[in-house]
Motif scaffolding. Structure first.
Motif, PDB file in Angstrom:
ATOM      1  N   GLN A 151       0.819  -1.199   0.000  1.00  0.00           N
ATOM      2  CA  GLN A 151       0.000   0.000   0.000  1.00  0.00           C
ATOM      3  C   GLN A 151       0.862   1.262   0.000  1.00  0.00           C
ATOM      4  O   GLN A 151       0.561   2.224  -0.711  1.00  0.00           O
ATOM      5  CB  GLN A 151      -0.938   0.027   1.216  1.00  0.00           C
ATOM      6  CG  GLN A 151      -1.965  -1.081   1.223  1.00  0.00           C
ATOM      7  CD  GLN A 151      -1.498  -2.309   1.989  1.00  0.00           C
ATOM      8  OE1 GLN A 151      -0.346  -2.735   1.900  1.00  0.00           O
ATOM      9  NE2 GLN A 151      -2.405  -2.911   2.730  1.00  0.00           N
ATOM     10  N   VAL A 152       1.915   1.266   0.802  1.00  0.00           N
ATOM     11  CA  VAL A 152       2.801   2.436   0.854  1.00  0.00           C
ATOM     12  C   VAL A 152       3.486   2.624  -0.493  1.00  0.00           C
ATOM     13  O   VAL A 152       3.515   3.729  -1.037  1.00  0.00           O
ATOM     14  CB  VAL A 152       3.833   2.305   2.001  1.00  0.00           C
ATOM     15  CG1 VAL A 152       4.898   3.378   1.917  1.00  0.00           C
ATOM     16  CG2 VAL A 152       3.127   2.356   3.350  1.00  0.00           C
ATOM     17  N   ARG A 153       4.025   1.548  -1.034  1.00  0.00           N
ATOM     18  CA  ARG A 153       4.703   1.617  -2.327  1.00  0.00           C
ATOM     19  C   ARG A 153       3.754   2.112  -3.418  1.00  0.00           C
ATOM     20  O   ARG A 153       4.087   3.014  -4.190  1.00  0.00           O
ATOM     21  CB  ARG A 153       5.273   0.249  -2.702  1.00  0.00           C
ATOM     22  CG  ARG A 153       6.059   0.274  -4.018  1.00  0.00           C
ATOM     23  CD  ARG A 153       6.356  -1.108  -4.560  1.00  0.00           C
ATOM     24  NE  ARG A 153       5.095  -1.769  -4.850  1.00  0.00           N
ATOM     25  CZ  ARG A 153       4.795  -3.015  -4.521  1.00  0.00           C
ATOM     26  NH1 ARG A 153       5.661  -3.756  -3.880  1.00  0.00           N
ATOM     27  NH2 ARG A 153       3.619  -3.536  -4.815  1.00  0.00           N
ATOM     28  N   ASP A 154       2.564   1.541  -3.467  1.00  0.00           N
ATOM     29  CA  ASP A 154       1.593   1.947  -4.487  1.00  0.00           C
ATOM     30  C   ASP A 154       1.204   3.418  -4.339  1.00  0.00           C
ATOM     31  O   ASP A 154       1.042   4.124  -5.335  1.00  0.00           O
ATOM     32  CB  ASP A 154       0.347   1.063  -4.425  1.00  0.00           C
ATOM     33  CG  ASP A 154       0.627  -0.375  -4.847  1.00  0.00           C
ATOM     34  OD1 ASP A 154       1.713  -0.639  -5.413  1.00  0.00           O
ATOM     35  OD2 ASP A 154      -0.239  -1.240  -4.587  1.00  0.00           O
ATOM     36  N   SER A 155       1.051   3.873  -3.105  1.00  0.00           N
ATOM     37  CA  SER A 155       0.705   5.276  -2.864  1.00  0.00           C
ATOM     38  C   SER A 155       1.831   6.201  -3.310  1.00  0.00           C
ATOM     39  O   SER A 155       1.580   7.252  -3.918  1.00  0.00           O
ATOM     40  CB  SER A 155       0.397   5.508  -1.383  1.00  0.00           C
ATOM     41  OG  SER A 155      -0.721   4.750  -0.990  1.00  0.00           O
ATOM     42  N   LEU A 156       3.054   5.829  -3.016  1.00  0.00           N
ATOM     43  CA  LEU A 156       4.205   6.638  -3.451  1.00  0.00           C
ATOM     44  C   LEU A 156       4.300   6.687  -4.969  1.00  0.00           C
ATOM     45  O   LEU A 156       4.474   7.762  -5.557  1.00  0.00           O
ATOM     46  CB  LEU A 156       5.509   6.075  -2.880  1.00  0.00           C
ATOM     47  CG  LEU A 156       5.830   6.424  -1.448  1.00  0.00           C
ATOM     48  CD1 LEU A 156       7.025   5.619  -0.956  1.00  0.00           C
ATOM     49  CD2 LEU A 156       6.100   7.907  -1.299  1.00  0.00           C
ATOM     50  N   ILE A 157       4.183   5.533  -5.596  1.00  0.00           N
ATOM     51  CA  ILE A 157       4.272   5.478  -7.059  1.00  0.00           C
ATOM     52  C   ILE A 157       3.147   6.293  -7.691  1.00  0.00           C
ATOM     53  O   ILE A 157       3.361   7.012  -8.670  1.00  0.00           O
ATOM     54  CB  ILE A 157       4.263   4.015  -7.549  1.00  0.00           C
ATOM     55  CG1 ILE A 157       5.591   3.349  -7.155  1.00  0.00           C
ATOM     56  CG2 ILE A 157       4.046   3.933  -9.056  1.00  0.00           C
ATOM     57  CD1 ILE A 157       5.632   1.852  -7.401  1.00  0.00           C
ATOM     58  N   SER A 158       1.967   6.205  -7.132  1.00  0.00           N
ATOM     59  CA  SER A 158       0.837   6.978  -7.641  1.00  0.00           C
ATOM     60  C   SER A 158       1.110   8.478  -7.578  1.00  0.00           C
ATOM     61  O   SER A 158       0.838   9.214  -8.537  1.00  0.00           O
ATOM     62  CB  SER A 158      -0.422   6.635  -6.849  1.00  0.00           C
ATOM     63  OG  SER A 158      -1.486   7.463  -7.219  1.00  0.00           O
ATOM     64  N   MET A 159       1.665   8.923  -6.453  1.00  0.00           N
ATOM     65  CA  MET A 159       1.958  10.353  -6.319  1.00  0.00           C
ATOM     66  C   MET A 159       3.059  10.788  -7.300  1.00  0.00           C
ATOM     67  O   MET A 159       2.973  11.866  -7.891  1.00  0.00           O
ATOM     68  CB  MET A 159       2.359  10.679  -4.879  1.00  0.00           C
ATOM     69  CG  MET A 159       1.189  10.611  -3.918  1.00  0.00           C
ATOM     70  SD  MET A 159       1.640  11.088  -2.244  1.00  0.00           S
ATOM     71  CE  MET A 159       1.800  12.865  -2.443  1.00  0.00           C
ATOM     72  N   ILE A 160       4.046   9.938  -7.486  1.00  0.00           N
ATOM     73  CA  ILE A 160       5.122  10.264  -8.429  1.00  0.00           C
ATOM     74  C   ILE A 160       4.567  10.337  -9.850  1.00  0.00           C
ATOM     75  O   ILE A 160       4.909  11.244 -10.619  1.00  0.00           O
ATOM     76  CB  ILE A 160       6.273   9.238  -8.313  1.00  0.00           C
ATOM     77  CG1 ILE A 160       6.965   9.413  -6.951  1.00  0.00           C
ATOM     78  CG2 ILE A 160       7.267   9.387  -9.456  1.00  0.00           C
ATOM     79  CD1 ILE A 160       7.924   8.295  -6.580  1.00  0.00           C
ATOM     80  N   ARG A 161       3.687   9.418 -10.204  1.00  0.00           N
ATOM     81  CA  ARG A 161       3.051   9.448 -11.535  1.00  0.00           C
ATOM     82  C   ARG A 161       2.235  10.728 -11.721  1.00  0.00           C
ATOM     83  O   ARG A 161       2.245  11.337 -12.785  1.00  0.00           O
ATOM     84  CB  ARG A 161       2.164   8.226 -11.731  1.00  0.00           C
ATOM     85  CG  ARG A 161       2.920   6.986 -12.069  1.00  0.00           C
ATOM     86  CD  ARG A 161       1.994   5.861 -12.505  1.00  0.00           C
ATOM     87  NE  ARG A 161       2.788   4.674 -12.744  1.00  0.00           N
ATOM     88  CZ  ARG A 161       2.509   3.484 -12.251  1.00  0.00           C
ATOM     89  NH1 ARG A 161       1.424   3.306 -11.530  1.00  0.00           N
ATOM     90  NH2 ARG A 161       3.283   2.462 -12.498  1.00  0.00           N
ATOM     91  N   GLN A 162       1.499  11.097 -10.672  1.00  0.00           N
ATOM     92  CA  GLN A 162       0.701  12.316 -10.742  1.00  0.00           C
ATOM     93  C   GLN A 162       1.592  13.521 -11.023  1.00  0.00           C
ATOM     94  O   GLN A 162       1.247  14.372 -11.850  1.00  0.00           O
ATOM     95  CB  GLN A 162      -0.067  12.544  -9.436  1.00  0.00           C
ATOM     96  CG  GLN A 162      -1.206  11.591  -9.203  1.00  0.00           C
ATOM     97  CD  GLN A 162      -1.801  11.730  -7.810  1.00  0.00           C
ATOM     98  OE1 GLN A 162      -1.270  12.425  -6.943  1.00  0.00           O
ATOM     99  NE2 GLN A 162      -2.910  11.042  -7.580  1.00  0.00           N
ATOM    100  N   GLU A 163       2.717  13.579 -10.369  1.00  0.00           N
ATOM    101  CA  GLU A 163       3.626  14.710 -10.586  1.00  0.00           C
ATOM    102  C   GLU A 163       4.186  14.685 -11.999  1.00  0.00           C
ATOM    103  O   GLU A 163       4.287  15.731 -12.659  1.00  0.00           O
ATOM    104  CB  GLU A 163       4.773  14.692  -9.573  1.00  0.00           C
ATOM    105  CG  GLU A 163       5.684  15.905  -9.738  1.00  0.00           C
ATOM    106  CD  GLU A 163       6.825  15.926  -8.761  1.00  0.00           C
ATOM    107  OE1 GLU A 163       7.085  17.009  -8.220  1.00  0.00           O
ATOM    108  OE2 GLU A 163       7.448  14.868  -8.546  1.00  0.00           O
TER     109      GLU A 163
END
Length: 191
Positions: A151-163
């Motif tokens: 969950q933490v990894r997916d949340s981080l990756i999602s935020m990086i993709r958004q940026e």
């Protein structure tokens, strides 16, 4: 000339209730239930209790019991006060909660290290065990990472993709989460 009083040797079973009471107070402070802090008299009483448990035999069975209970305390705290709050969150809220719980964990760790520092000075060195700091970092990492890693990894990756797609994200939050893993790695590698 008056002689200094000899420290009163305590068994783990005699001394632990006072230390546990201080830990309960610390948890209440972290949870916002209490606002009072430890004063120097309380701190010295707790430290002296740990000293009196360890001093008769700095590498003996009472020290081992104190070390084992320290580990159990960190495990119980992480299982009961960190993981339940993380399980309820998702995405950016999960990352914010992780950062908050990590800060609380570090405060708890700091105070517990102060309370039972005598254990660190003799028992841990002579037994070549992981330091109290490394132990608490590893416990946090194993329990939180073990359950929440995806969950933490997916949340981080999602935020990086958004940026990368041009959206605004909380860059400080991403950095703070990554710093947790860096800090755990640095602290546990000392062992």
């Amino acid at each position: 000339m008056a002689r200094e009083a000899t420290p009163k040797a305590l068994t783990f079973e005699e001394g632990w209730p006072l230390i546990q009471e201080a830990i309960n107070k610390l948890i209440d402070i972290l949870d916002g239930v209490r606002s009072d802090q430890f004063n120097s008299e309380e701190y010295m009483q707790i430290y002296t209790t740990a000293y009196n448990i360890c001093s008769p035999n700095p590498v003996g069975p009472e020290c081992q019991k104190l070390y084992d209970q320290y580990k159990k305390t960190i495990e119980d705290y992480t299982s009961s006060k960190v993981l339940p709050y993380l399980r309820e969150k998702k995405d950016e809220d999960l990352l914010q909660e992780l950062v908050k719980r990590w800060k609380n964990h570090k405060v708890m760790m700091t105070w517990l290290l102060r309370f039972i520092h005598y254990l660190e000075r003799y028992f841990i060195r002579r037994k070549k065990l992981p330091s109290l700091n490394a132990t608490s970092l590893l416990i946090f990492y194993e329990l939180v990472h073990g359950e929440m890693n995806n969950q933490v990894r997916d949340s981080l990756i999602s935020m990086i993709r958004q940026e990368r797609e041009g959206e605004q994200i909380d860059q400080a939050l991403v950095k703070n989460v990554l710093d947790i893993y860096v800090e755990i790695g640095e602290g546990s590698m000392k062992y």
